[in-house]
Design an enzyme around this catalytic site. Structure first.
Site, PDB file in Angstrom:
ATOM      1  N   CYS A   1      85.955  -2.743 189.787  1.00  0.00           N
ATOM      2  CA  CYS A   1      85.738  -1.717 188.995  1.00  0.00           C
ATOM      3  C   CYS A   1      86.380  -0.360 189.353  1.00  0.00           C
ATOM      4  O   CYS A   1      85.663   0.589 189.061  1.00  0.00           O
ATOM      5  CB  CYS A   1      84.095  -1.647 188.840  1.00  0.00           C
ATOM      6  SG  CYS A   1      83.528  -3.215 188.230  1.00  0.00           S
TER       7      CYS A   1
ATOM      8  N   GLN B   1      76.915   3.368 196.678  1.00  0.00           N
ATOM      9  CA  GLN B   1      77.322   2.980 198.078  1.00  0.00           C
ATOM     10  C   GLN B   1      77.113   4.012 199.256  1.00  0.00           C
ATOM     11  O   GLN B   1      77.168   3.781 200.303  1.00  0.00           O
ATOM     12  CB  GLN B   1      78.840   2.957 198.187  1.00  0.00           C
ATOM     13  CG  GLN B   1      79.545   1.940 197.022  1.00  0.00           C
ATOM     14  CD  GLN B   1      79.016   0.450 197.405  1.00  0.00           C
ATOM     15  OE1 GLN B   1      78.487   0.004 198.417  1.00  0.00           O
ATOM     16  NE2 GLN B   1      79.156  -0.287 196.266  1.00  0.00           N
TER      17      GLN B   1
ATOM     18  N   LYS C   1      71.568  -2.577 195.930  1.00  0.00           N
ATOM     19  CA  LYS C   1      72.451  -2.371 196.869  1.00  0.00           C
ATOM     20  C   LYS C   1      71.856  -1.760 198.107  1.00  0.00           C
ATOM     21  O   LYS C   1      72.390  -1.633 199.327  1.00  0.00           O
ATOM     22  CB  LYS C   1      73.425  -1.198 196.376  1.00  0.00           C
ATOM     23  CG  LYS C   1      74.558  -1.875 195.308  1.00  0.00           C
ATOM     24  CD  LYS C   1      75.371  -0.879 194.953  1.00  0.00           C
ATOM     25  CE  LYS C   1      75.998  -1.156 193.658  1.00  0.00           C
ATOM     26  NZ  LYS C   1      77.148  -2.484 193.527  1.00  0.00           N
TER      27      LYS C   1
ATOM     28  N   HIS D   1      84.379   4.588 190.793  1.00  0.00           N
ATOM     29  CA  HIS D   1      83.969   3.352 190.196  1.00  0.00           C
ATOM     30  C   HIS D   1      83.925   3.476 188.662  1.00  0.00           C
ATOM     31  O   HIS D   1      83.655   4.261 187.942  1.00  0.00           O
ATOM     32  CB  HIS D   1      82.651   2.893 190.618  1.00  0.00           C
ATOM     33  CG  HIS D   1      82.115   1.588 190.089  1.00  0.00           C
ATOM     34  ND1 HIS D   1      81.583   1.321 188.934  1.00  0.00           N
ATOM     35  CD2 HIS D   1      82.005   0.363 190.913  1.00  0.00           C
ATOM     36  CE1 HIS D   1      81.183   0.032 188.779  1.00  0.00           C
ATOM     37  NE2 HIS D   1      81.569  -0.472 189.866  1.00  0.00           N
TER      38      HIS D   1
ATOM     39  N   ASP E   1      77.717   9.692 192.555  1.00  0.00           N
ATOM     40  CA  ASP E   1      77.455   8.465 192.358  1.00  0.00           C
ATOM     41  C   ASP E   1      77.112   7.950 193.786  1.00  0.00           C
ATOM     42  O   ASP E   1      77.948   7.611 194.600  1.00  0.00           O
ATOM     43  CB  ASP E   1      78.903   7.633 191.886  1.00  0.00           C
ATOM     44  CG  ASP E   1      78.739   6.109 191.907  1.00  0.00           C
ATOM     45  OD1 ASP E   1      77.770   5.746 192.858  1.00  0.00           O
ATOM     46  OD2 ASP E   1      79.651   5.581 191.609  1.00  0.00           O
TER      47      ASP E   1
HETATM   48  N1  PMP Z   1      79.282   3.221 191.591  1.00  0.00           N
HETATM   49  C1  PMP Z   1      79.816   2.384 192.665  1.00  0.00           C
HETATM   50  C2  PMP Z   1      80.548   3.249 193.625  1.00  0.00           C
HETATM   51  C3  PMP Z   1      79.351   0.906 192.859  1.00  0.00           C
HETATM   52  O1  PMP Z   1      79.776   0.492 193.872  1.00  0.00           O
HETATM   53  C4  PMP Z   1      78.701   0.332 191.874  1.00  0.00           C
HETATM   54  C5  PMP Z   1      78.436  -0.942 191.903  1.00  0.00           C
HETATM   55  N2  PMP Z   1      79.397  -2.000 192.341  1.00  0.00           N
HETATM   56  C6  PMP Z   1      78.242   1.098 190.781  1.00  0.00           C
HETATM   57  C7  PMP Z   1      78.659   2.622 190.922  1.00  0.00           C
HETATM   58  C8  PMP Z   1      77.489   0.636 189.721  1.00  0.00           C
HETATM   59  O2  PMP Z   1      76.063   0.243 190.141  1.00  0.00           O
HETATM   60  P1  PMP Z   1      75.424  -0.935 189.255  1.00  0.00           P
HETATM   61  O3  PMP Z   1      76.095  -1.768 188.762  1.00  0.00           O
HETATM   62  O4  PMP Z   1      74.159  -1.172 190.256  1.00  0.00           O
HETATM   63  O5  PMP Z   1      74.818   0.045 188.077  1.00  0.00           O
END
Ligand code: PMP
Length: 407
Positions: A365, A201, A224, A121, A198
């Site tokens: 993203c 998920q 999440k 991401h 990270d």
């Molecule tokens: N890493 C991953 C794999 C994600 O799916 C997301 C959220 N889509 C993020 C990071 C970023 O998370 P946040 O917007 O809650 O900071």
């Protein structure tokens, strides 16, 4: 698992009582619905014990601080770690990864390498780009195979004695694949590097045992994992946190401040400058406690069965291409696909308008991964414990119907 496991959970999630049917929420990888205990804890704090934390001496401030510090203990239990002070409270995964990338900069210099993956991401890419730019380090990537899994067999080609940091998604938000963290941790530590994960998920799929996964830092988002927006955590080994400088300066993160300079509090407070998102974080603690009461063996079987149904259903529709591996123990219910002749945003709009199915459309993203598969956009369905057969039916029937009409 018998059908109905997901439906049985819905009374614990207020959204289901407030959304008119049909309501098939399959955008859980972006933001999951809040569970009642988290919403109640957030409201309770804001209406009954609202005060600032860490600094007051009055009754309310005391109650707020006790509740706030209790969140570390809740998260430590959820993550399977012993020391609550290793849990930094943040606003989400992005904040955690920025704290990590900034805090580990001193380990980087010209010629050093940060190893990311092709499926990251942007939140786990851009902070490292900033760190690399500031230090002269280089960013390289572990490749992704055709099936959407990390190709760890080619790890030896990109991991070497210049690698200082390896950073990887626990679970891909595009292909739903689960990274083999113990294997990656062993290889990372063998070259003297640290493993940053990270967990955006990964954390929503049930309580974890971080020590067995072998990572050194793990970032997650409360929204999440059925908690409020604006909450998150970064877990780190205390020795590693202690060597990391703060990302932001301000109140409550210092030991001493003079006009000329300042020294910092030990972790975790060093990373929590200013007034934190107290209510959301207290809500996140309640969400973690709620999640720990669920039967995750049953929920994982339930998710695996539904994921199998989604994959099977999509495979049965001509013109749909799915990215990521078939149903397997190392993939979760995050399924990304394209529809021949229809833009992902149109797919999402049609499914929402006609069937009440909430999907995500776009690059998720993850532009490098989209590029790897030759895409600019795709649609994504992502499951949660409250998902059930009715959601899968609405998705598959809605897609089938839309494709027939547009063909
Ligand atoms: N890493 C991953 C794999 C994600 O799916 C997301 C959220 N889509 C993020 C990071 C970023 O998370 P946040 O917007 O809650 O900071």
């Amino acid at each position: 698992m018998t059908p109905g496991v997901g439906q049985a959970l819905r009374p614990h999630f207020p959204a289901f009582a407030h959304q008119p049917p049909p309501f098939h929420y399959l955008d859980n990888a972006a933001t999951a619905q809040i569970c009642a205990p988290a919403a109640e804890a957030l409201l309770r704090f804001e209406t009954r014990t609202r005060a600032n934390v860490k600094r007051g001496v009055h009754r309310l401030a005391d109650a707020a601080t006790t509740a706030f510090e209790g969140v570390r203990a809740d998260l430590a239990r959820y993550l399977g770690v012993a020391d609550p002070d290793e849990v930094v409270l943040t606003t989400g995964t992005t904040a955690g990864l920025n704290i990590a990338a900034n805090g580990l900069r001193h380990r980087l210099g010209p010629g050093d390498e940060v190893l990311v993956t092709e499926l990251e991401h942007h939140s786990d890419l851009v902070p490292w780009h900033l760190a690399a730019e500031a230090t002269g380090a280089t960013v390289r990537a572990i490749p992704v195979g055709e099936d959407g899994r990390l190709d760890l067999d080619r790890l030896g080609r990109v991991l070497n004695d210049r690698t200082r940091i390896v950073t990887v998604a626990h679970v891909s938000n595009v292909t739903g694949t689960v990274t083999d963290l113990p294997r990656l941790a062993a290889a990372t530590h063998a070259v003297g590097a640290v493993l940053v994960v990270d967990g955006a998920q990964g954390a929503p799929h049930g309580p974890l045992d971080l020590p067995t996964l072998g990572c050194d830092l793990y970032a997650l988002s409360g929204h999440k994992m059925f908690g409020p927006t604006g909450s998150g955590a970064l877990w780190g080994q205390m020795d590693l946190l202690a060597e990391m400088p703060p990302f932001m300066g301000g109140g409550e993160m210092i030991r001493r401040v003079t006009i000329e300079g300042s020294t910092f509090a030990p972790p975790p407070h060093r990373f929590e400058a200013g007034t934190p998102a107290i209510g959301p974080l207290i809500g996140m603690g309640a969400a973690a406690r709620f999640l720990m009461t669920l039967d995750w063996n049953a929920l994982r079987r339930h998710e695996a069965r539904l994921t199998g149904r989604v994959l099977e259903g999509l495979a049965g529709i001509e013109g749909i291409r799915v990215f990521g591996p078939p149903a397997a123990p190392d993939r979760v219910g995050v399924v990304t696909f394209t529809v021949d002749g229809l833009h992902a945003h149109d797919v999402c709009q049609i499914l929402d308008a006609e069937r009440g199915v909430a999907l995500r459309g776009g690059h998720h993203c993850a532009q490098p991964l989209m590029g790897r598969f030759g895409l600019v956009a795709s649609a994504r369905a992502s499951l949660a414990p409250y998902s059930d057969d009715d959601d899968v039916d609405a998705l598959i029937e809605g897609l089938d119907d839309a494709i027939r009409r547009f063909r």
